[in-house]
Enzyme design. Structure first.
Site, PDB file in Angstrom:
ATOM      1  N   SER A 258       0.853  -1.182   0.000  1.00  0.00           N
ATOM      2  CA  SER A 258       0.000   0.000   0.000  1.00  0.00           C
ATOM      3  C   SER A 258       0.890   1.234   0.000  1.00  0.00           C
ATOM      4  O   SER A 258       2.116   1.131   0.020  1.00  0.00           O
ATOM      5  CB  SER A 258      -0.895   0.011   1.241  1.00  0.00           C
ATOM      6  OG  SER A 258      -0.105   0.342   2.368  1.00  0.00           O
ATOM      7  N   LYS A 259       0.239   2.380  -0.003  1.00  0.00           N
ATOM      8  CA  LYS A 259       0.957   3.664  -0.033  1.00  0.00           C
ATOM      9  C   LYS A 259       2.041   3.755   1.049  1.00  0.00           C
ATOM     10  O   LYS A 259       3.058   4.402   0.858  1.00  0.00           O
ATOM     11  CB  LYS A 259      -0.037   4.814   0.173  1.00  0.00           C
ATOM     12  CG  LYS A 259      -0.646   5.297  -1.128  1.00  0.00           C
ATOM     13  CD  LYS A 259       0.211   6.421  -1.730  1.00  0.00           C
ATOM     14  CE  LYS A 259      -0.060   6.630  -3.207  1.00  0.00           C
ATOM     15  NZ  LYS A 259       1.093   6.373  -4.048  1.00  0.00           N
ATOM     16  N   ARG A 260       1.757   3.095   2.196  1.00  0.00           N
ATOM     17  CA  ARG A 260       2.733   3.139   3.290  1.00  0.00           C
ATOM     18  C   ARG A 260       4.098   2.634   2.849  1.00  0.00           C
ATOM     19  O   ARG A 260       5.120   2.983   3.401  1.00  0.00           O
ATOM     20  CB  ARG A 260       2.265   2.248   4.455  1.00  0.00           C
ATOM     21  CG  ARG A 260       1.221   2.854   5.340  1.00  0.00           C
ATOM     22  CD  ARG A 260       0.872   1.887   6.448  1.00  0.00           C
ATOM     23  NE  ARG A 260       0.340   0.631   5.936  1.00  0.00           N
ATOM     24  CZ  ARG A 260       0.925  -0.546   6.072  1.00  0.00           C
ATOM     25  NH1 ARG A 260       2.062  -0.671   6.716  1.00  0.00           N
ATOM     26  NH2 ARG A 260       0.376  -1.644   5.574  1.00  0.00           N
ATOM     27  N   GLY A 262       5.481   3.127  -0.008  1.00  0.00           N
ATOM     28  CA  GLY A 262       6.087   3.951  -1.062  1.00  0.00           C
ATOM     29  C   GLY A 262       5.213   3.956  -2.297  1.00  0.00           C
ATOM     30  O   GLY A 262       4.010   3.692  -2.211  1.00  0.00           O
TER      31      GLY A 262
END
Ligand code: GLU
Length: 493
Positions: A258-260, A262
């Site tokens: 996920s966005k976490r 990168g």
């Protein structure tokens, strides 16, 4: 590798967002499978979710696919014999297929309201019924009565009739092996909603069947949908394709990417300066291997040697360091001219240093030769070249000055360097001649090479880390070199 193969595969993104790494990897596997089989790669846009699908997302997905270099043989923009390739253009086809199943007694209209469904569910829970799905209430309706209610405008869905004696539905998966699902657990699930739209499990199968898809290669988050899709194939009387469900891509912490973790969308990687070939190579290896050890797999090899046998069922871990390493290998393998046009000049322009016309070809070629081995991402090249664009007043790193220049005796070294370099004729101002002029000086001055060249390097480049000094001086030009040495004299001890 059969050139007469009739393998037909499809990548079917839902345009509810950008093309992400997971989708890109699915697309790569489908593309590589089609190419290695001499088959057909189809792009289909699964845009039946009207609330979340947009034309803009479709455009962005197609653009990302093109950047990845995954050319498709049939699709929304290129056409083909099995169009339409956008599900929103196929609504009449789904309606027709569903009505046909109703007419054949393989599906039925369901008039149960949401409240009724929820009461039935609660009752099943209360009596500890192992089956808590749809209680098949409307399956028993007389088809003529049901038809009359539909004609009278009563809201209804269409449900598939899962045969009660079906037994296990076994998915023969090319990656996971045989996976059995108990058909008793399968609801008579909805294939058409009351708003007149088909459900994913139905639309997908109608399309895959009419497009003659032979292999469905997709994420294993869809494995649990597959027994229901097999039920639809059986109802339609169409042969089911071979399924290959590929593992999820996880972050280093073992959680779903996920966005976490990168960047997740393909175009973010493009914008960071990753090369499409390197990116495709890296993603292909997330769950597939050629022989268990080869890491650099050019596109052509992928397109000829990909096979489902070497796809792993274990989750793959996204490793940004490995991606960078692969990128570095592709940069190193580039010829210098390509490096200049594809990496160096765009990077210099993006950094606002050079519009690409400030120097002649030989200058850029020399810069490419020294920067290519030091570049992974384009900005590395710009960062390492910026000292060439700062005129006489190159920014001096304070610590480097303190360590290398503000020391007893350094002034005389810089003067000696200046004088030796001034004596190099303008027309022989080349790295070799420059190095030859400086080479004897440490001994003459009674100092160590490292300290001497360290001082010269800081005076010319502003800090202790720069590309090779002789080439750097050639690129700077004699006047700037002499002026930078002169300018640092007052700082020297
Ligand atoms: N549109 C579906 C998705 O993006 C396709 C799944 C499939 O390949 O069947 O997940």
């Amino acid at each position: 590798m059969a050139s007469d193969s009739c393998a037909r595969v499809r990548f079917a993104p839902s345009p509810t967002g950008k093309l992400h790494i997971g989708g890109a990897r699915t697309a790569i596997y489908n593309w590589a499978f089609a190419r290695s089989m001499g088959g057909t790669f189809i792009l289909r846009i699964d845009d039946t979710d009207p609330t979340r699908s947009t034309d803009e997302n479709t455009r962005v997905i197609l653009r990302a696919m093109r950047w990845l270099g995954l050319d498709w043989d049939e699709g929304p923009d290129v056409g083909g014999v099995c169009g339409p390739y956008r599900q929103t253009e196929c609504l009449p086809l789904y309606r027709e297929a569903a009505e046909r199943l109703v007419a054949e007694g393989k599906a039925y209209y369901c008039f149960c309201s949401a409240e009724k469904l929820s009461q039935d569910h609660d009752a099943a829970v209360a009596r500890k019924d192992p089956f808590q799905g749809y209680q098949r209430t409307c399956r028993a309706l007389d088809p003529c009565d049901a038809r009359a209610r539909v004609d009278a405008g009563e809201p209804c869905t269409i449900r598939i009739k899962v045969p009660l004696d079906r037994g296990d539905v076994v998915v023969h998966d090319a990656v996971h092996g045989d996976v059995a699902f108990n058909a008793k657990e399968l609801d008579d699930f909805i294939i058409f909603r009351s708003d007149g739209t088909p459900t994913y499990n139905f639309a997908t199968v109608v399309d895959d069947a009419r497009m003659g898809i032979t292999h469905v290669i997709r994420g294993d988050d869809h494995l649990s949908n597959t027994p229901r899709q097999i039920m639809v194939y059986e109802a339609l009387g169409a042969p089911a394709p071979t399924f290959a469900h590929i593992s999820m891509i996880l972050g280093a912490d073992g959680k779903k990417l996920s966005k976490r973790h990168g960047a997740t969308s393909v175009e973010e990687y493009r914008d960071q300066g990753f090369l499409s070939d390197a990116f495709v190579n890296y993603l292909a290896l997330l769950g597939w291997s050629l022989d268990g050890e080869t890491t650099i797999i050019p596109r052509a090899v992928l397109a000829s040697r990909f096979s489902l046998e070497h796809v792993s069922k274990n989750p793959a871990i996204m490793d940004p360091e490995k991606l960078s390493w692969v990128q570095q290998q592709y940069v190193l393998a580039m010829d210098d001219t390509t490096f200049v046009t594809d990496i160096l000049k765009p990077a210099l322009a993006a950094a606002g240093l050079d519009d690409g016309s400030m120097h002649d070809d030989a200058w850029y070629a020399l810069l490419a030769a020294i920067l290519k081995p030091r570049t992974t991402m384009p900005h590395d090249a710009a960062d390492k070249a910026c000292f060439l664009y700062e005129g006489v007043e190159v920014a001096l790193d304070e610590k480097s000055v303190a360590k290398n220049i503000a020391k007893e005796g350094v002034r005389s070294w810089l003067e000696a360097a200046r004088d030796a370099l001034a004596a190099v004729a303008d027309d022989t101002w080349k790295a070799d001649a420059i190095n030859a002029a400086l080479e004897p000086l440490p001994e003459v001055l009674g100092t160590g090479k490292r300290r001497f060249f360290g001082a010269v390097r800081v005076a010319l480049c502003g800090n202790q880390v720069s590309p090779p000094l002789g080439e750097s001086m050639e690129l700077l030009g004699k006047d700037i070199v002499l002026a930078r040495l002169e300018r640092t004299l007052p700082l020297a001890g």
